[in-house]
Design a protein around this motif. Structure first.
Motif, PDB file in Angstrom:
ATOM      1  N   ALA A 232     -14.653   4.434  -4.851  1.00 34.98           N
ATOM      2  CA  ALA A 232     -13.864   5.044  -5.934  1.00 34.98           C
ATOM      3  C   ALA A 232     -12.406   5.268  -5.535  1.00 34.98           C
ATOM      4  O   ALA A 232     -12.106   5.531  -4.367  1.00 34.98           O
ATOM      5  CB  ALA A 232     -14.499   6.378  -6.339  1.00 34.98           C
ATOM      6  N   ASP A 233     -11.537   5.162  -6.520  1.00 35.61           N
ATOM      7  CA  ASP A 233     -10.099   5.428  -6.307  1.00 35.61           C
ATOM      8  C   ASP A 233      -9.527   4.669  -5.114  1.00 35.61           C
ATOM      9  O   ASP A 233      -8.764   5.211  -4.323  1.00 35.61           O
ATOM     10  CB  ASP A 233      -9.858   6.932  -6.130  1.00 35.61           C
ATOM     11  N   LYS A 234      -9.944   3.441  -4.996  1.00 35.11           N
ATOM     12  CA  LYS A 234      -9.405   2.509  -3.992  1.00 35.11           C
ATOM     13  C   LYS A 234      -9.890   2.760  -2.570  1.00 35.11           C
ATOM     14  O   LYS A 234      -9.420   2.103  -1.639  1.00 35.11           O
ATOM     15  CB  LYS A 234      -7.871   2.484  -4.015  1.00 35.11           C
ATOM     16  N   GLY A 235     -10.858   3.661  -2.399  1.00 35.15           N
ATOM     17  CA  GLY A 235     -11.437   3.778  -1.072  1.00 35.15           C
ATOM     18  C   GLY A 235     -11.343   5.148  -0.428  1.00 35.15           C
ATOM     19  O   GLY A 235     -10.329   5.833  -0.546  1.00 35.15           O
ATOM     20  N   ARG A 258      -9.153   3.078   2.257  1.00 33.93           N
ATOM     21  CA  ARG A 258      -8.084   3.447   1.325  1.00 33.93           C
ATOM     22  C   ARG A 258      -6.830   2.592   1.544  1.00 33.93           C
ATOM     23  O   ARG A 258      -6.625   2.061   2.643  1.00 33.93           O
ATOM     24  CB  ARG A 258      -7.709   4.923   1.503  1.00 33.93           C
ATOM     25  N   PRO A 259      -5.979   2.498   0.547  1.00 31.21           N
ATOM     26  CA  PRO A 259      -4.716   1.789   0.717  1.00 31.21           C
ATOM     27  C   PRO A 259      -3.935   2.332   1.919  1.00 31.21           C
ATOM     28  O   PRO A 259      -3.827   3.546   2.094  1.00 31.21           O
ATOM     29  CB  PRO A 259      -3.965   2.079  -0.591  1.00 31.21           C
ATOM     30  N   GLY A 260      -3.430   1.415   2.715  1.00 34.58           N
ATOM     31  CA  GLY A 260      -2.698   1.817   3.899  1.00 34.58           C
ATOM     32  C   GLY A 260      -3.589   2.162   5.074  1.00 34.58           C
ATOM     33  O   GLY A 260      -3.094   2.490   6.151  1.00 34.58           O
ATOM     34  N   GLY A 281      -3.532  -6.331  -1.445  1.00 33.66           N
ATOM     35  CA  GLY A 281      -3.396  -5.382  -2.548  1.00 33.66           C
ATOM     36  C   GLY A 281      -3.475  -3.944  -2.081  1.00 33.66           C
ATOM     37  O   GLY A 281      -2.822  -3.063  -2.637  1.00 33.66           O
ATOM     38  N   LYS A 282      -4.274  -3.685  -1.057  1.00 29.03           N
ATOM     39  CA  LYS A 282      -4.387  -2.320  -0.540  1.00 29.03           C
ATOM     40  C   LYS A 282      -3.581  -2.132   0.751  1.00 29.03           C
ATOM     41  O   LYS A 282      -3.629  -1.062   1.357  1.00 29.03           O
ATOM     42  CB  LYS A 282      -5.859  -1.950  -0.309  1.00 29.03           C
ATOM     43  N   GLU A 283      -2.894  -3.153   1.169  1.00 27.68           N
ATOM     44  CA  GLU A 283      -2.086  -3.066   2.398  1.00 27.68           C
ATOM     45  C   GLU A 283      -2.902  -2.534   3.565  1.00 27.68           C
ATOM     46  O   GLU A 283      -2.468  -1.624   4.295  1.00 27.68           O
ATOM     47  CB  GLU A 283      -0.843  -2.207   2.159  1.00 27.68           C
TER      48      GLU A 283
END
Lengths: 347, 347, 347, 347
Positions: A232-235, A258-260, A281-283
């Motif tokens: 959820a919510d990108k990780g 998560r991103p980053g 996309g999530k770097e």
């Protein structure tokens, strides 16, 4: 003095042989080996005669996770003395190449590493009763610690190095995919480095039991259970340690980081597909981790003080004469975690 | 006022239509677009109706690389005034989600980005004569700069962000694989950030010519030429920017990047195989780079002062009524680098 | 409902007064405070009417280290309910300035922070029986934890943030100069983050006893004892946390921190002389650490699970009516570590 | 062969003497020096007999910024040949201590550095007609470059190292306080590393003129002009390079550096007061920068390709026989920037 050695001649051709041990030269130490752990690379050599481009091309004594008791010290040796239990650092970087002079000893251009077929002549390893090492390879172990525990200093070093590759873990959420010995030690090392929570995956229930004992707050029995709730919510996770070298595990790690965030790839294999759209996309930072250097002394100390207790990890122990059984057992991940051989110097 | 718009209804179904432009509301600005660059994603929408999981599901005005002249400012607008040439920032993060509050606006959970089919309703883009934008999206451009140059602020922002992901490039050796528009801008951005030398690859001679014009010290025409000479001693480059999304290019980058070096993945695709043994054995950092945030203002300024001169990049320009030809031309990488549309506000 | 408040009118002019508590509005929570710790800044306000340029210019309710029990929840509140013990996050960044949008909420341009005289009107603090806070400021605490422990979430957040400023501590050697409450929590936080060993200094024997209880492997009673033994070969410690704001301590930290090491300045004062030749010659990183943001939730969880046990830190507790005695006690570092006030909601 | 040497016997006691140059041994090179720059440390030795704890305790040939022409190569030398113009790297780390093996050669425990009185016996420097150096100290310079420019490789290395200590400067706003030779080179190095804008300060108009020539977008003539305009909203600059070692400059840098920003201290002095409340409250990173290592080769290349043009920096040149005038001139900052001596090998 006579010593038995455990020598591999090719895939499935493992022999215990007897030969004469040399005395230690100046700055060297003769060690009576107590315990030696079987690592994944030992297993690949035994099962397949190598892995990827690295092949056994000449007889090789395996073993790079070892500890034992100092038997004789050579001239000028000051750091250890007879009777000391020492963990053996299998790594001997040259100290002169550009990587050694750049603080990247693990990338030494002429690295000599126990029981490695990477270069020729192969480096002979530590699965033997007696071994001569250089003084600097001996790291004394605290009182009350077994040789078996001390022999875990090497894989714990690998885990500590992986943790260092991830940057600060203080307060971070961590995933470990693949809870074999290295995965389990990554769990312990991540917890020791302040991870807020560690979730561990593995297809084997026994491995997950060990994972929990080593500090995982939650275990996920893939593929029966999934990590989907963490997408959820990108990780959910800040950091993942990928210790399985399985494409499915790496893919799942990308989904739930998560991103980053950072995925430390610890497990080795050849080609591995990655979801490039998620990487970009999530770097995500996908970083490899290879062996260790200064971490060996730290690992030995953490084991010596039982700040990381490796005992839940050691699942089996066989005397050297049962080496074949030991290797076969180590190959069955549903039963075994860390399988160790015991030698003449065993406690 | 009437405006033409360039709207995609599905793969290969691109129509120029006329409709009524709305006046700007408070805090908004009506911009007469001068130039709009066709990006790889516009091309994917046009050629294939999308890429990966992102599909055109409803009519969409394409275009997110645009610049134009302020026509009318809404109430309360202070930063720009009629007649200003402005680069249009296509990115509108929400400013309230956890990523926006963490300085990771490019990962905003409800990002609105010009001409993007990622979410529904799709975000309408800038390929039109007149567009209403918020004041904050307008970044004034210096005197003597064309709308075409200013429209490169967006892809340059992408390159600057990629450079930032690599850490300091001062004195570093840099490889750029794939010398399309983004690759060429990465060359320029890397040079601007102090890279000691930049080597660029591409299968197209024309692209390499542009690469040299943008600052590459050496170009390599793959696969006719190879990077093999850079493989010695575990790799020559400190940093690689992978802009091709081709497995062969990524693999080559792994071969020639030194231990501990960084590969920034800029090109997007779905699954991509990586040599995990090199990722791990050389402890490569493979890091994704996605869009930009604060880099847009920097990019506009660097273009305004011609500290990065983007003119060699712009290979073709077509009036809006020739949009189909423009898209077909952009799809032919042997001929075209950056193809731009010109609009009513063209200089 | 009536509430007592502990209000400072100027240096040494602290009064306990009674007034009416307001009911919680939508999204707000009325909390019955259980415990509130006296911090160094509270003490400076009390003793000197402020510190540096920050002065008490109007009556102010002190206190920013508090925990209590939810009494009434306002409309729309979902995260907590009546009866929950919650740690109160004293920090309310605006969420809209460039620092908030850059993930640097602790530098918010219009920060509102409990009991702070930094801006006018002063922010009123938590030393009162009843307080209305926003829902987001309430972090639920685990079962079996006292309000006194929970009130340590704030200073522990400060320590966790300082640790984060130091980068990874896994396997590192750490010095803490000044073992007051913040220093003691830095010891615990550094240990939790994997520090190999922590050495702590203080002029007070009682503080060093607490330092040992919080995890220091060795304590040094300055100035009777010195850190000189750690100066060899350019310095022993990888990281130092300077929590005393004493010039002598900072100077000593420079002497014993290795080249390339980091000194985190946590203690605040005005001008402080530094040995610039060592800063430069050893390339020390001297980094300031200010408050916290995301660490508050982490701190509350670590206390809730007693992964960091703050109980050795709490040296004294006084009911609100003995506030003067509490402040005088807190000012005597030879006797007191963390002094807390207890309120109507005390357990 | 005879050589003149410029030897300091004590404060103000500088003598030009003649002696016999030794031939190069195996792996060594005899260089005919062309130009040698006078550095601030040379000046301190000359004016005061040392600085801080470092004192001239025996006669010392000064000079560590030098370039010249290869005269004779010893056995086994392959990298250079007679006639080559080479920049001379004055730094000879041992290659064996823990700092050398950690990639921190500038902190070598037994560093030998040209013309340094730090250790005894002092290291003799390069202010002489003929000097024997090791092959590795010779870095060939490109065609068309003067010995005077090449002799700037050393101070440029210092500036490049300082820039590396700051992390990525791409798109950053930079302040340089103190625009002497090192400050001016920091300006150039910061611009080369992608700094968006560089503001420079100095009390001397001449220095600011050079600062502008080296790339400063704006110059501030302190104390007549101030940096106050940059203080708004907690500070304008991302990074400051403090090259003056003046307390007022460092204080100003703290005022105008944004929260989380970095101040690189390059100028050396003894005690220096810092505003600890700003260090802490704004979480400034104050980092020292000391000499260089791998930057020397980069500096030589940047000069060779005139990517950094050091010619505006060289203000005066005196033949060796006028050494006293040269040192006196170098001490007058209102007139001189970089003062160089020319020798027998001068172009």
């Amino acid at each position: 003095m006579e010593t038995r050695v455990c020598r591999l001649y090719g895939a499935k051709d493992l022999r215990v042989e007897t030969e004469t041990a040399q005395p230690p030269g100046p700055g060297e130490v003769l060690v009576r080996v107590g315990a030696g752990g079987i690592c994944g690379s030992d297993l690949h050599y035994y099962q397949d005669g190598g892995f990827g481009p690295i092949r056994v091309r000449e007889p090789i004594i395996l073993g790079h996770e070892a500890a034992g008791t100092v038997e004789v010290v050579g001239d000028g040796v000051a750091a250890v003395r007879a009777g000391d239990l020492v963990a053996l650092n299998p790594s001997r970087p040259c100290g002169a190449c550009r990587f050694c002079l750049g603080g990247q000893q693990q990338h030494c251009l002429t690295m000599r590493f126990f029981g490695s077929a990477m270069r020729r002549p192969h480096e002979q390893g530590a699965f033997r009763d007696l071994i001569v090492v250089s003084e600097g390879q001996c790291v004394p172990v605290g009182a009350g610690i077994s040789a078996g525990e001390a022999a875990c200093a090497e894989p714990l070093s690998v885990a500590l190095h992986a943790v260092r590759r991830a940057g600060s873990l203080s307060g971070r959420r961590v995933l470990v995919t693949g809870s074999g010995p290295i995965g389990a030690l990554c769990i312990a090392a991540a917890r020791h480095a302040g991870a807020l929570e560690v979730v561990a995956t593995d297809p084997h229930a026994a491995a997950l039991k060990t994972a929990a004992a080593m500090g995982a707050a939650k275990t996920v029995n893939v593929p029966n259970e999934t990590l989907e709730a963490y997408e959820a919510d990108k990780g959910w996770f800040d950091v993942a340690f990928e210790c399985s070298a399985a494409a499915s595990a790496l893919h799942a790690a990308f989904q739930v980081t998560r991103p980053g965030g950072t995925i430390v790839q610890v497990g080795v294999t050849g080609g591995l597909p990655i979801p490039a759209n998620l990487l970009v996309g999530k770097e995500i930072n996908l970083v490899g981790s290879h062996r260790f250097h200064e971490e060996f002394a730290v690992a030995t100390r953490l084991i010596s003080e039982r700040r990381i207790d490796v005992r839940p990890l050691i699942s089996n122990r066989f005397p050297l004469e049962e080496a074949l059984t030991a290797f076969e057992t180590a190959g069955d991940r549903s039963r075994a975690m860390k399988v160790q051989l015991s030698f003449a110097g065993a406690d």
